[in-house]
Design a protein around this motif. Sequence first.
Motif, PDB file in Angstrom:
ATOM      1  N   ALA A 144       0.839  -1.203   0.000  1.00  0.00           N
ATOM      2  CA  ALA A 144       0.000   0.000   0.000  1.00  0.00           C
ATOM      3  C   ALA A 144       0.873   1.253   0.000  1.00  0.00           C
ATOM      4  CB  ALA A 144      -0.919  -0.003   1.218  1.00  0.00           C
ATOM      5  N   GLY A 145       1.952   1.214   0.773  1.00  0.00           N
ATOM      6  CA  GLY A 145       2.870   2.356   0.830  1.00  0.00           C
ATOM      7  C   GLY A 145       3.516   2.628  -0.517  1.00  0.00           C
ATOM      8  N   ILE A 146       3.880   1.562  -1.223  1.00  0.00           N
ATOM      9  CA  ILE A 146       4.482   1.726  -2.556  1.00  0.00           C
ATOM     10  C   ILE A 146       3.427   2.247  -3.534  1.00  0.00           C
ATOM     11  CG2 ILE A 146       5.432   0.455  -4.539  1.00  0.00           C
ATOM     12  CD1 ILE A 146       6.809  -1.416  -2.542  1.00  0.00           C
ATOM     13  N   ALA A 147       2.189   1.745  -3.368  1.00  0.00           N
ATOM     14  CA  ALA A 147       1.124   2.067  -4.342  1.00  0.00           C
ATOM     15  C   ALA A 147       0.761   3.552  -4.336  1.00  0.00           C
ATOM     16  CB  ALA A 147      -0.110   1.221  -4.046  1.00  0.00           C
ATOM     17  N   VAL A 148       0.767   4.188  -3.150  1.00  0.00           N
ATOM     18  CA  VAL A 148       0.268   5.571  -3.074  1.00  0.00           C
ATOM     19  C   VAL A 148       1.051   6.515  -4.000  1.00  0.00           C
ATOM     20  CG1 VAL A 148      -0.071   7.567  -1.549  1.00  0.00           C
ATOM     21  CG2 VAL A 148      -0.773   5.293  -0.810  1.00  0.00           C
ATOM     22  N   PRO A 149       2.377   6.683  -3.816  1.00  0.00           N
ATOM     23  CA  PRO A 149       3.068   7.612  -4.727  1.00  0.00           C
ATOM     24  C   PRO A 149       3.171   7.091  -6.159  1.00  0.00           C
ATOM     25  CG  PRO A 149       4.637   6.608  -3.202  1.00  0.00           C
ATOM     26  CD  PRO A 149       3.293   6.124  -2.814  1.00  0.00           C
ATOM     27  N   LEU A 150       3.329   5.774  -6.286  1.00  0.00           N
ATOM     28  CA  LEU A 150       3.529   5.190  -7.616  1.00  0.00           C
ATOM     29  C   LEU A 150       2.272   5.304  -8.475  1.00  0.00           C
ATOM     30  CD1 LEU A 150       6.321   4.089  -8.027  1.00  0.00           C
ATOM     31  CD2 LEU A 150       5.401   1.785  -8.008  1.00  0.00           C
ATOM     32  N   GLU A 151       1.123   5.044  -7.896  1.00  0.00           N
ATOM     33  CA  GLU A 151      -0.132   5.142  -8.658  1.00  0.00           C
ATOM     34  C   GLU A 151      -0.421   6.597  -9.022  1.00  0.00           C
ATOM     35  OE1 GLU A 151      -2.163   2.789  -9.865  1.00  0.00           O
ATOM     36  OE2 GLU A 151      -0.858   1.239  -9.083  1.00  0.00           O
ATOM     37  N   MET A 152      -0.133   7.493  -8.052  1.00  0.00           N
ATOM     38  CA  MET A 152      -0.354   8.917  -8.343  1.00  0.00           C
ATOM     39  C   MET A 152       0.537   9.353  -9.500  1.00  0.00           C
ATOM     40  SD  MET A 152      -2.721  10.436  -6.829  1.00  0.00           S
ATOM     41  CE  MET A 152      -2.502  12.181  -7.024  1.00  0.00           C
ATOM     42  N   SER A 153       1.771   8.875  -9.470  1.00  0.00           N
ATOM     43  CA  SER A 153       2.726   9.292 -10.501  1.00  0.00           C
ATOM     44  C   SER A 153       2.442   8.614 -11.838  1.00  0.00           C
ATOM     45  CB  SER A 153       4.138   8.951 -10.007  1.00  0.00           C
ATOM     46  OG  SER A 153       5.018   8.935 -11.066  1.00  0.00           O
ATOM     47  N   ARG A 192      -0.225   6.570 -12.934  1.00  0.00           N
ATOM     48  CA  ARG A 192      -1.563   6.565 -13.541  1.00  0.00           C
ATOM     49  C   ARG A 192      -2.123   7.983 -13.629  1.00  0.00           C
ATOM     50  NH1 ARG A 192      -4.089   1.189 -13.764  1.00  0.00           N
ATOM     51  NH2 ARG A 192      -3.018  -0.155 -12.306  1.00  0.00           N
ATOM     52  N   VAL A 193      -2.282   8.621 -12.467  1.00  0.00           N
ATOM     53  CA  VAL A 193      -2.998   9.899 -12.450  1.00  0.00           C
ATOM     54  C   VAL A 193      -2.188  11.007 -13.121  1.00  0.00           C
ATOM     55  CG1 VAL A 193      -4.191  11.548 -10.965  1.00  0.00           C
ATOM     56  CG2 VAL A 193      -4.138   9.133 -10.339  1.00  0.00           C
TER      57      VAL A 193
END
Lengths: 274, 273
Positions: free
Chosen positions: B114-123, B125-126
């Motif tokens: 979850a910790g990896i997903a937060v910045p990585l998904e923002m960067s 995907r979004v």
Amino acid sequence: MKRQIPVILVGMFGLFMIFQYFVPHESSEWVYEFLLDWTIIIGIFAMALGLWSLYRVSVEKIKTRKPAWGYNYLTLCGLFTMMFFGFTTQNGEAWGWFFPFLVSANLVLVLMIQASVNKGGRGLFLGLAGVFLVACVVIIVFDNTWGFHFETAQGLQSTMFRAFFDHILIPIFATMFSLLAFFIASAAYRAFRARNVMATLLLLAALIVMLRFHPFYGPLTPYIAPFMSKTSNWLMNVPNLAAQRAIIIGVGLGIVATALKVILGIERGYMGKG
Amino acid sequence: MDFSTFLWTTFAAFLTLATYSFLYKDNPFYKIAEHIVTGVAAGYFAILLWHNGLVPKLWFQRLDDGDWWTLWLNSSKPWYLIPALLGVLMWTRFSKNYQWISRWPMALYIGISAGIAVPLEMSNRVNKQLYDTMADLDWANFLGQGRFFFLDTASGLSQLLIVIGVVAALIYFFFSKAHTGVFGATAKLGIWTLMIGFGASFGFTVMARISLFINRMQFLGGWGAEAFNASGTTPNENYTAWFQLFFWLMVLLVVGYATREIIIHVRGKAKSS
């Protein structure tokens, strides 16, 4: 303790991983790689859990004589055989007693299951399993034409491992995916009836994209085919791109929101009951 | 084609036909293929994870510079014992009394992911999608070029339509405000964009599946041609008899199954009448 420690662990590691992303230092990179390795290792142990679960479910179906229980032997033998191939390889050209060993080992597995299922003939099944087990041990000790390889990936190059992949997994996976063409066609019949504007848009876009791949318009082919090709390309790269982008942005925001809920302890579904 | 390849290909042809038999209904042939693939696929991925995950990540950590009896303790990476122990704790899931312990490794795994997903998904995907959407419009080539210029995907108009489409579709996904007035009209435009997108994706997926179907038919055709010695590329007299045995065995199985189905159907009808 049963529920608090996991919540603390999730919060601690989650916040740390978010924080480390913004620290441009090599030690931060090292910690990232290090913890990523941890998740891979834990994941592998979880896979063992999955394999054990598959074994248990299959044996349970055989034990309770569920409908179509006999097919579960195929699952178990397939699993065991594939793993055996993955850990073994020939030392030379000859196969030696490789296949008799495989058959004996599979028989040990089947007979042991039978012994646990049939209370009556337990002794007979156990005895036979013992005989085949001894045969396996004898082959391992005296047959040098092949060997076990647990520490090196030689098993991945094994002829039989590759043959199982090429002639069992690939055909069935490809056929299962192609099977969906028929079910999609049946779903399309229901979805594509032009009942309103939106269904009509869906129908037209799908038809144009599909017709691009079948440019048979008789004598009109040279006039219509380039137009259909260009229209299909435009549909894929303009409206479809816009729709996919909006979906990806939505999915991304959804993942971030869910991850934050997990890290902050609002979402605790992963712990299950108890 | 040598004999062993021929045997394997015959087996693959049988599995292909067995899987297609599901189009009629769930039947013993399909069940055979289904159960074989479940076991073999599980074994295949287990072996892949072992050789590509466990051995390089965990096993070699001790083999590098440590003696096996001291495990990882005198190796350069003793800390890898921790995830291994946590991994073992996952197995407590089978115990009714101690299954709560399996939450610890699970929590660690989920926390890190979850910790990896937060910045990585923002960067990835979004932000990435937003950057690409907000690219400069090509005013010099606004209406497009060449034949069917209005379908030019590189034109400024197409770029503008993408921006409008993305914004409209995002507005459609926004449920915190009622879809009325201008907001509602934009949301409607958004759903139209989504429907065209779904239609195009659907058409593309159907064609991909049909391509796969054609591939399977080509495989079966090639197998039949080889078996009947019709390909003319390699002599296969040596195993023509074997092929005939397999072929007639398959025919016998299919005819037997079809007869059984017909008998069940006729009996059922007689009972109901």
